[in-house]
Design a protein around this motif. Structure first.
Motif, PDB file in Angstrom:
ATOM      1  N   HIS A  54       0.816  -1.228   0.000  1.00 50.64           N
ATOM      2  CA  HIS A  54       0.000   0.000   0.000  1.00 50.64           C
ATOM      3  C   HIS A  54       0.849   1.278   0.000  1.00 50.64           C
ATOM      4  O   HIS A  54       0.307   2.365   0.213  1.00 50.64           O
ATOM      5  N   ARG A  87     -10.699 -14.487   6.688  1.00 49.00           N
ATOM      6  CA  ARG A  87     -11.123 -13.249   5.998  1.00 49.00           C
ATOM      7  C   ARG A  87     -12.650 -13.118   6.028  1.00 49.00           C
ATOM      8  O   ARG A  87     -13.186 -12.026   6.181  1.00 49.00           O
ATOM      9  N   ASP A 120      -4.253 -12.112   3.156  1.00 47.84           N
ATOM     10  CA  ASP A 120      -5.284 -12.262   2.117  1.00 47.84           C
ATOM     11  C   ASP A 120      -4.998 -13.364   1.102  1.00 47.84           C
ATOM     12  O   ASP A 120      -5.827 -13.626   0.236  1.00 47.84           O
TER      13      ASP A 120
HETATM   14 MG    MG Z   1      -4.925  -6.498   3.151  1.00 44.32          MG
END
Ligand code: MG
Ligand code: DAT
Length: 156
Positions: A54, A87, A120
């Motif tokens: 990110h 998740r 993830d």
């Molecule tokens: Mg993530």
């Protein structure tokens, strides 16, 4: 296929005293075992490596400030399909979109304060476990929520 994932109660939720409640939801909602758990405050270096994907996003600097702002409860869980199962139990990144019965529905306050991190995919799980648990010592914890309670007390 049995696999491992990295999960962490984020600093804001830890500060609100939600770590034990979150671990209880994992314990009850995942048919899986917790194989490591510890409390630590992530360094800037660790946070930047953890969230490297990110680094170009506009929220990156606030994400790093948030993730280094206090203790996290980091965990490794192991089981069949655990990455996706965790998740699903976590719920959507934005708590406004999180389904009923998910951790983020119950404990998140906003997209930037969303209570829990979970790997993830298989490759990210492997990298995150190496990053957060370089000691790589794993064995089943009999009662994850009891262990979380002990760890939380110790930093109070
Ligand atoms: Mg993530
Ligand atoms: P997740 O944590 O569900 O894997 P992500 O990997 O897309 O979500 O983002 C990592 C974290 O960055 C997320 O938990 C909270 C923060 N974040 C994501 N999108 C954001 C946004 N639009 N504004 C502020 N923070 C954001």
């Amino acid at each position: 296929m049995s696999q491992k994932t990295f999960l962490a109660v984020k600093p804001e939720a830890f500060k609100r005293n939600d770590a034990v409640g979150i671990v209880k939801m994992l314990e009850e909602g995942l048919d899986a075992k917790c194989v490591s758990m510890k409390v630590y405050t992530p360094s800037k270096e660790l946070a930047e490596a953890h969230y490297a994907v990110h680094s170009e996003r506009p929220f990156f600097s606030e994400l790093i400030v948030s993730f280094t702002s206090g203790p996290v409860l980091g965990m490794v869980w192991e089981g069949e399909g655990i990455i996706d199962k965790a998740r699903t139990l976590m719920g959507a990144t934005n708590p406004e979109e999180a389904a009923e019965g998910t951790i983020r529905k119950n404990f998140a306050k906003s997209i930037g304060d969303n209570a829990i991190h979970g790997s993830d995919a298989a490759e990210t799980a492997e990298n995150e476990i190496k990053l957060h648990f370089p000691e790589a010592e794993f064995s089943e914890i009999a009662s994850p929520s009891a262990k979380a309670e002990d760890l939380v007390k110790a930093v109070a």
